[in-house]
Design an enzyme around this catalytic site. Sequence first.
Site, PDB file in Angstrom:
ATOM      1  N   LYS A  22      -3.895  46.126  75.383  1.00  0.00           N
ATOM      2  CA  LYS A  22      -3.997  46.671  74.022  1.00  0.00           C
ATOM      3  C   LYS A  22      -2.792  46.259  73.191  1.00  0.00           C
ATOM      4  CE  LYS A  22      -2.471  51.014  73.262  1.00  0.00           C
ATOM      5  NZ  LYS A  22      -1.496  51.107  72.168  1.00  0.00           N
ATOM      6  N   ASN A  23      -1.600  46.375  73.767  1.00  0.00           N
ATOM      7  CA  ASN A  23      -0.391  46.124  72.978  1.00  0.00           C
ATOM      8  C   ASN A  23      -0.146  44.641  72.691  1.00  0.00           C
ATOM      9  OD1 ASN A  23       0.037  48.806  72.797  1.00  0.00           O
ATOM     10  ND2 ASN A  23       1.867  48.878  74.089  1.00  0.00           N
ATOM     11  N   ARG A  96       0.092  54.031  64.850  1.00  0.00           N
ATOM     12  CA  ARG A  96       1.337  53.563  64.242  1.00  0.00           C
ATOM     13  C   ARG A  96       1.435  52.047  64.206  1.00  0.00           C
ATOM     14  NH1 ARG A  96       5.435  56.514  63.720  1.00  0.00           N
ATOM     15  NH2 ARG A  96       6.653  54.653  64.120  1.00  0.00           N
ATOM     16  N   CYS A 120       5.639  61.129  65.296  1.00  0.00           N
ATOM     17  CA  CYS A 120       4.485  61.257  66.176  1.00  0.00           C
ATOM     18  C   CYS A 120       4.886  62.090  67.379  1.00  0.00           C
ATOM     19  CB  CYS A 120       3.941  59.900  66.587  1.00  0.00           C
ATOM     20  SG  CYS A 120       4.864  59.107  67.869  1.00  0.00           S
ATOM     21  N   ARG A 125      10.212  57.686  65.492  1.00  0.00           N
ATOM     22  CA  ARG A 125       9.624  56.347  65.361  1.00  0.00           C
ATOM     23  C   ARG A 125       9.631  55.791  63.938  1.00  0.00           C
ATOM     24  NH1 ARG A 125       4.555  55.794  69.358  1.00  0.00           N
ATOM     25  NH2 ARG A 125       5.219  53.645  69.388  1.00  0.00           N
ATOM     26  N   PRO A 126      10.809  55.573  63.376  1.00  0.00           N
ATOM     27  CA  PRO A 126      10.888  54.994  62.032  1.00  0.00           C
ATOM     28  C   PRO A 126      10.520  53.505  62.049  1.00  0.00           C
ATOM     29  CG  PRO A 126      13.079  55.193  62.974  1.00  0.00           C
ATOM     30  CD  PRO A 126      12.130  55.816  63.974  1.00  0.00           C
ATOM     31  N   ILE A 127      10.330  52.903  60.848  1.00  0.00           N
ATOM     32  CA  ILE A 127      10.094  51.451  60.795  1.00  0.00           C
ATOM     33  C   ILE A 127      11.181  50.770  59.955  1.00  0.00           C
ATOM     34  CG2 ILE A 127       7.609  51.533  61.233  1.00  0.00           C
ATOM     35  CD1 ILE A 127       7.274  50.985  58.149  1.00  0.00           C
ATOM     36  N   ASP A 128      12.362  51.411  59.921  1.00  0.00           N
ATOM     37  CA  ASP A 128      13.458  50.867  59.111  1.00  0.00           C
ATOM     38  C   ASP A 128      13.832  49.435  59.514  1.00  0.00           C
ATOM     39  OD1 ASP A 128      14.265  52.314  61.494  1.00  0.00           O
ATOM     40  OD2 ASP A 128      16.326  51.864  60.945  1.00  0.00           O
ATOM     41  N   LEU A 129      13.694  49.108  60.791  1.00  0.00           N
ATOM     42  CA  LEU A 129      14.095  47.760  61.230  1.00  0.00           C
ATOM     43  C   LEU A 129      13.099  46.699  60.767  1.00  0.00           C
ATOM     44  CD1 LEU A 129      15.349  48.713  64.812  1.00  0.00           C
ATOM     45  CD2 LEU A 129      16.703  48.415  62.727  1.00  0.00           C
ATOM     46  N   ASP A 308       6.325  53.351  78.814  1.00  0.00           N
ATOM     47  CA  ASP A 308       4.884  53.623  78.876  1.00  0.00           C
ATOM     48  C   ASP A 308       4.391  53.925  80.295  1.00  0.00           C
ATOM     49  OD1 ASP A 308       4.655  53.374  76.174  1.00  0.00           O
ATOM     50  OD2 ASP A 308       3.649  51.432  76.180  1.00  0.00           O
ATOM     51  N   ILE A 330      14.113  55.476  75.648  1.00  0.00           N
ATOM     52  CA  ILE A 330      13.512  54.794  74.499  1.00  0.00           C
ATOM     53  C   ILE A 330      13.076  55.789  73.416  1.00  0.00           C
ATOM     54  CG2 ILE A 330      11.752  53.119  73.747  1.00  0.00           C
ATOM     55  CD1 ILE A 330      13.738  51.945  75.781  1.00  0.00           C
ATOM     56  N   ARG A 400      -7.657  55.836  73.320  1.00  0.00           N
ATOM     57  CA  ARG A 400      -6.939  54.889  72.457  1.00  0.00           C
ATOM     58  C   ARG A 400      -6.514  53.653  73.237  1.00  0.00           C
ATOM     59  NH1 ARG A 400      -1.779  56.779  70.251  1.00  0.00           N
ATOM     60  NH2 ARG A 400      -1.764  54.544  69.956  1.00  0.00           N
TER      61      ARG A 400
HETATM   62  C1  UD1 Z   1       5.812  49.611  71.351  1.00  0.00           C
HETATM   63  C2  UD1 Z   1       4.553  49.879  72.115  1.00  0.00           C
HETATM   64  C3  UD1 Z   1       4.618  51.242  72.776  1.00  0.00           C
HETATM   65  C4  UD1 Z   1       5.878  51.348  73.644  1.00  0.00           C
HETATM   66  C5  UD1 Z   1       7.129  50.964  72.830  1.00  0.00           C
HETATM   67  C6  UD1 Z   1       8.367  50.885  73.686  1.00  0.00           C
HETATM   68  C7  UD1 Z   1       2.907  48.656  70.844  1.00  0.00           C
HETATM   69  C8  UD1 Z   1       1.731  48.697  69.936  1.00  0.00           C
HETATM   70  N1  UD1 Z   1       3.447  49.833  71.186  1.00  0.00           N
HETATM   71  O1  UD1 Z   1       5.913  50.602  70.339  1.00  0.00           O
HETATM   72  O2  UD1 Z   1       3.460  51.378  73.604  1.00  0.00           O
HETATM   73  O3  UD1 Z   1       6.016  52.677  74.079  1.00  0.00           O
HETATM   74  O4  UD1 Z   1       6.936  49.680  72.225  1.00  0.00           O
HETATM   75  O5  UD1 Z   1       8.185  50.004  74.731  1.00  0.00           O
HETATM   76  O6  UD1 Z   1       3.329  47.599  71.279  1.00  0.00           O
HETATM   77  N2  UD1 Z   1      12.919  52.088  66.244  1.00  0.00           N
HETATM   78  C9  UD1 Z   1      13.723  52.316  65.140  1.00  0.00           C
HETATM   79  N3  UD1 Z   1      13.435  51.644  63.969  1.00  0.00           N
HETATM   80  C10 UD1 Z   1      12.398  50.768  63.875  1.00  0.00           C
HETATM   81  C11 UD1 Z   1      11.592  50.540  65.009  1.00  0.00           C
HETATM   82  C12 UD1 Z   1      11.879  51.216  66.189  1.00  0.00           C
HETATM   83  O7  UD1 Z   1      14.652  53.101  65.209  1.00  0.00           O
HETATM   84  O8  UD1 Z   1      12.186  50.198  62.805  1.00  0.00           O
HETATM   85  C13 UD1 Z   1      13.206  52.803  67.503  1.00  0.00           C
HETATM   86  C14 UD1 Z   1      12.066  53.728  67.950  1.00  0.00           C
HETATM   87  O9  UD1 Z   1      12.133  54.982  67.315  1.00  0.00           O
HETATM   88  C15 UD1 Z   1      12.284  53.799  69.428  1.00  0.00           C
HETATM   89  C16 UD1 Z   1      12.825  52.402  69.762  1.00  0.00           C
HETATM   90  O10 UD1 Z   1      13.289  51.853  68.549  1.00  0.00           O
HETATM   91  O11 UD1 Z   1      13.267  54.748  69.750  1.00  0.00           O
HETATM   92  C17 UD1 Z   1      11.813  51.472  70.362  1.00  0.00           C
HETATM   93  O12 UD1 Z   1      10.644  51.489  69.582  1.00  0.00           O
HETATM   94  P1  UD1 Z   1       9.700  50.233  69.428  1.00  0.00           P
HETATM   95  O13 UD1 Z   1      10.013  49.200  70.463  1.00  0.00           O
HETATM   96  O14 UD1 Z   1       9.686  49.806  68.009  1.00  0.00           O
HETATM   97  O15 UD1 Z   1       8.278  50.855  69.752  1.00  0.00           O
HETATM   98  P2  UD1 Z   1       6.921  50.387  69.120  1.00  0.00           P
HETATM   99  O16 UD1 Z   1       7.013  48.941  68.814  1.00  0.00           O
HETATM  100  O17 UD1 Z   1       6.502  51.333  68.055  1.00  0.00           O
END
Ligand code: UD1
Length: 433
Positions: A22-23, A96, A120, A125-129, A308, A330, A400
């Site tokens: 899926k991922n 997300r 969630c 889980r922000p998307i700031d990066l 996961d 994580i 899912r």
């Molecule tokens: C992906 C996987 C999810 C898995 C996770 C960690 C998919 C669709 N989902 O989620 O199954 O659990 O990787 O292996 O591939 N973070 C920030 N800012 C950002 C982005 C992330 O602070 O902009 C933080 C997150 O809050 C978290 C960490 O970085 O603490 C890792 O998150 P991330 O690797 O981004 O997880 P996803 O890509 O959402």
Amino acid sequence: MDKLIIRGGNPLLGTVRVSGAKNAALPCMAAALLTDEPVILENIPQVRDIETTRKLLAAMGAEVELGYGRAHHRTTICARTLAAPEASYELVKTMRASTLVLGPLVARCGRAHVSLPGGCAIGARPIDLHIKGLERLGARITQEHGYVQAVADRLKGAEIVFDKITVTGTEDLLMAATLAEGETIMQNCAREPEVADLAALLHAMGAKIQGAGTSTIYVKGVAKLHGAKHRIIPDRIEAGTFIVAGALTGGDLNVAGCDPTHLTAILQKLAETGVKTTLKTDSVRVMGDQPLAAADLNTEEYPGFPTDMQAQFMALATQAAGTSIITENIFENRFMHALELVRMGANVKIEGRRAVVRGVTPLSAAAVLASDLRASASLVLAALVADGETIIDRIYHLDRGYEHIEEKFKAIGAEIRRVGDIFPKRAVAPAHA
Ligand code: UD1
């Protein structure tokens, strides 16, 4: 709402086949937005997140054919015109990973309007990066009314250093960089096999990428990408879940159609607990004929032990002799399953980001609630060894990400069935916030 009813006690025997990841499928579907030609993806798992992505892409104006069974789990996506480069809150809130369309949309259309995902069940889980990286590539970004608006004439290659390793962040910016003018160097990238799989698709579409699967990725932007055909890698988390199930139930299970090279950390950890496995190029046989021993666990980015698989490992730890300390590095709130496992008789204490699991504790069936995708998997595993009939509610979380889960478990000897909402409300455990 569907529930799973599982009667524990059967060892899992025989062969189970792993579905596509899926991922990996989700970013590959988003990558189809980068071209006006058809992208054909094979080995797509039949899970709800894929259907959500289909809706997401179709709402933008892409033509998405999705077929299972005889159609070989294939999707053909043609984003000839994208009239509405948008991702609505309605779809983003259920998944997300919808934010994966941000990079491709701004790269291809010069604009994107994507809902912010919000928190969630497992953390903030922000998307700031993602946003910071797109700004480095020259996008102008504003946030209003819960949406991110990104605009750019043409993205420009840049150096991006991720403050923190992010899987979908790496994927989002990798996709954006393929159509940027000039070179992009991305540092501190996620090294997950799903990133490398996306890069393989992008390469087939004409992108110039080096280093995907390592922490530094180089991209030489091209003016246009073309259509391609690509087969999605096997789901390493589904494979890991079945391997743990085989071990936990004292079974003898062949987990077929997986890639053992993606499972190294999981298999090493299981070896520490006394689980025996034998590997072939595309399968893992697990033999659960030894008593389980406690082992400490730290979740890490790939190639470390995946977050996961943490919940599934906790179910195993309840049946391992001794104390296992599980540290979740994580996500800050990923122990929801622990509370439900305790209701089934497990001895788990949560101390911040650490869970202390003391085993062996016999598990007894109970009505439990699934709180997120992998938490649900851990409840299924616990139910397989619990005494009596466990009812798992809210299994839409499971749907899912796990394809035909009850059929797969049934075929290897589990007593498991799915039912609709036939129980009175009071028979179900109270909801968690
Ligand atoms: C992906 C996987 C999810 C898995 C996770 C960690 C998919 C669709 N989902 O989620 O199954 O659990 O990787 O292996 O591939 N973070 C920030 N800012 C950002 C982005 C992330 O602070 O902009 C933080 C997150 O809050 C978290 C960490 O970085 O603490 C890792 O998150 P991330 O690797 O981004 O997880 P996803 O890509 O959402």
